[in-house]
Motif scaffolding. Sequence first.
Motif, PDB file in Angstrom:
ATOM      1  N   SER A  47       0.830  -1.203   0.000  1.00  0.00           N
ATOM      2  CA  SER A  47       0.000   0.000   0.000  1.00  0.00           C
ATOM      3  C   SER A  47       0.867   1.257   0.000  1.00  0.00           C
ATOM      4  O   SER A  47       1.996   1.258   0.495  1.00  0.00           O
ATOM      5  CB  SER A  47      -0.901   0.024   1.240  1.00  0.00           C
ATOM      6  OG  SER A  47      -1.831  -1.022   1.176  1.00  0.00           O
ATOM      7  N   SER A  49       0.357   5.896  -0.064  1.00  0.00           N
ATOM      8  CA  SER A  49      -0.536   7.011   0.209  1.00  0.00           C
ATOM      9  C   SER A  49       0.056   8.244  -0.464  1.00  0.00           C
ATOM     10  O   SER A  49       0.797   9.007   0.143  1.00  0.00           O
ATOM     11  CB  SER A  49      -0.682   7.229   1.717  1.00  0.00           C
ATOM     12  OG  SER A  49      -1.592   8.264   1.974  1.00  0.00           O
ATOM     13  N   ASN A  61      -3.939  16.243  -0.685  1.00  0.00           N
ATOM     14  CA  ASN A  61      -4.274  14.825  -0.631  1.00  0.00           C
ATOM     15  C   ASN A  61      -5.171  14.559  -1.826  1.00  0.00           C
ATOM     16  O   ASN A  61      -6.220  15.178  -1.968  1.00  0.00           O
ATOM     17  CB  ASN A  61      -4.980  14.472   0.679  1.00  0.00           C
ATOM     18  CG  ASN A  61      -4.020  14.449   1.835  1.00  0.00           C
ATOM     19  OD1 ASN A  61      -2.991  13.795   1.766  1.00  0.00           O
ATOM     20  ND2 ASN A  61      -4.337  15.179   2.888  1.00  0.00           N
ATOM     21  N   TYR A  67      -7.127   7.584   1.795  1.00  0.00           N
ATOM     22  CA  TYR A  67      -5.776   7.982   2.187  1.00  0.00           C
ATOM     23  C   TYR A  67      -4.760   6.895   1.884  1.00  0.00           C
ATOM     24  O   TYR A  67      -3.613   7.182   1.604  1.00  0.00           O
ATOM     25  CB  TYR A  67      -5.726   8.353   3.671  1.00  0.00           C
ATOM     26  CG  TYR A  67      -6.362   9.684   3.934  1.00  0.00           C
ATOM     27  CD1 TYR A  67      -5.738  10.860   3.537  1.00  0.00           C
ATOM     28  CD2 TYR A  67      -7.592   9.769   4.549  1.00  0.00           C
ATOM     29  CE1 TYR A  67      -6.319  12.097   3.759  1.00  0.00           C
ATOM     30  CE2 TYR A  67      -8.182  11.009   4.773  1.00  0.00           C
ATOM     31  CZ  TYR A  67      -7.544  12.160   4.382  1.00  0.00           C
ATOM     32  OH  TYR A  67      -8.133  13.374   4.593  1.00  0.00           O
ATOM     33  N   VAL A  68      -5.160   5.627   1.948  1.00  0.00           N
ATOM     34  CA  VAL A  68      -4.245   4.524   1.647  1.00  0.00           C
ATOM     35  C   VAL A  68      -4.652   3.919   0.318  1.00  0.00           C
ATOM     36  O   VAL A  68      -5.789   3.523   0.110  1.00  0.00           O
ATOM     37  CB  VAL A  68      -4.270   3.455   2.764  1.00  0.00           C
ATOM     38  CG1 VAL A  68      -3.389   2.277   2.385  1.00  0.00           C
ATOM     39  CG2 VAL A  68      -3.802   4.065   4.077  1.00  0.00           C
ATOM     40  N   GLN A  69      -3.687   3.867  -0.578  1.00  0.00           N
ATOM     41  CA  GLN A  69      -3.898   3.341  -1.917  1.00  0.00           C
ATOM     42  C   GLN A  69      -3.365   1.910  -1.944  1.00  0.00           C
ATOM     43  O   GLN A  69      -2.169   1.685  -2.073  1.00  0.00           O
ATOM     44  CB  GLN A  69      -3.172   4.228  -2.927  1.00  0.00           C
ATOM     45  CG  GLN A  69      -3.492   3.939  -4.350  1.00  0.00           C
ATOM     46  CD  GLN A  69      -2.768   4.913  -5.280  1.00  0.00           C
ATOM     47  OE1 GLN A  69      -2.160   5.896  -4.855  1.00  0.00           O
ATOM     48  NE2 GLN A  69      -2.813   4.605  -6.554  1.00  0.00           N
ATOM     49  N   CYS A  89       4.862  10.009  -1.185  1.00  0.00           N
ATOM     50  CA  CYS A  89       4.096   8.993  -0.462  1.00  0.00           C
ATOM     51  C   CYS A  89       4.233   9.256   1.036  1.00  0.00           C
ATOM     52  O   CYS A  89       5.344   9.346   1.558  1.00  0.00           O
ATOM     53  CB  CYS A  89       4.618   7.598  -0.805  1.00  0.00           C
ATOM     54  SG  CYS A  89       3.772   6.261   0.075  1.00  0.00           S
TER      55      CYS A  89
END
Length: 106
Positions: A47, A49, A61, A67-69, A89
């Motif tokens: 993951s 961000s 953002n 918020y977490v990709q 990131c």
Amino acid sequence: MQLHAEIQKEADTKIHKVYLLHHDFEFDVYKASPGDIIEIINQSDISHSVYIETPDETIINIDEKLYVQTPGVSVRWKVPESGEFTLRCWIHPVIHAKLLISESID
């Protein structure tokens, strides 16, 4: 210095695909124009961000709800203006790339 070259068109908007690999972006520098869309695709197995730092050091953002990709997820950001932006990131501060925005990217 490598430049990303994959560009798609959606209606009259250019979409620049930015691939996020394990611990880095595919390229160090990307070019686009105001109004273009930057699509950041997480192709790694971890993951991330991703956020954008503007020329005046404002933090953006990309997706306030995401918020977490996670792996396989993509997010999009429409470029508002010319300037030198930085992709970063939150989770992995060593990951970064330049995003050079100008009126013409010939």
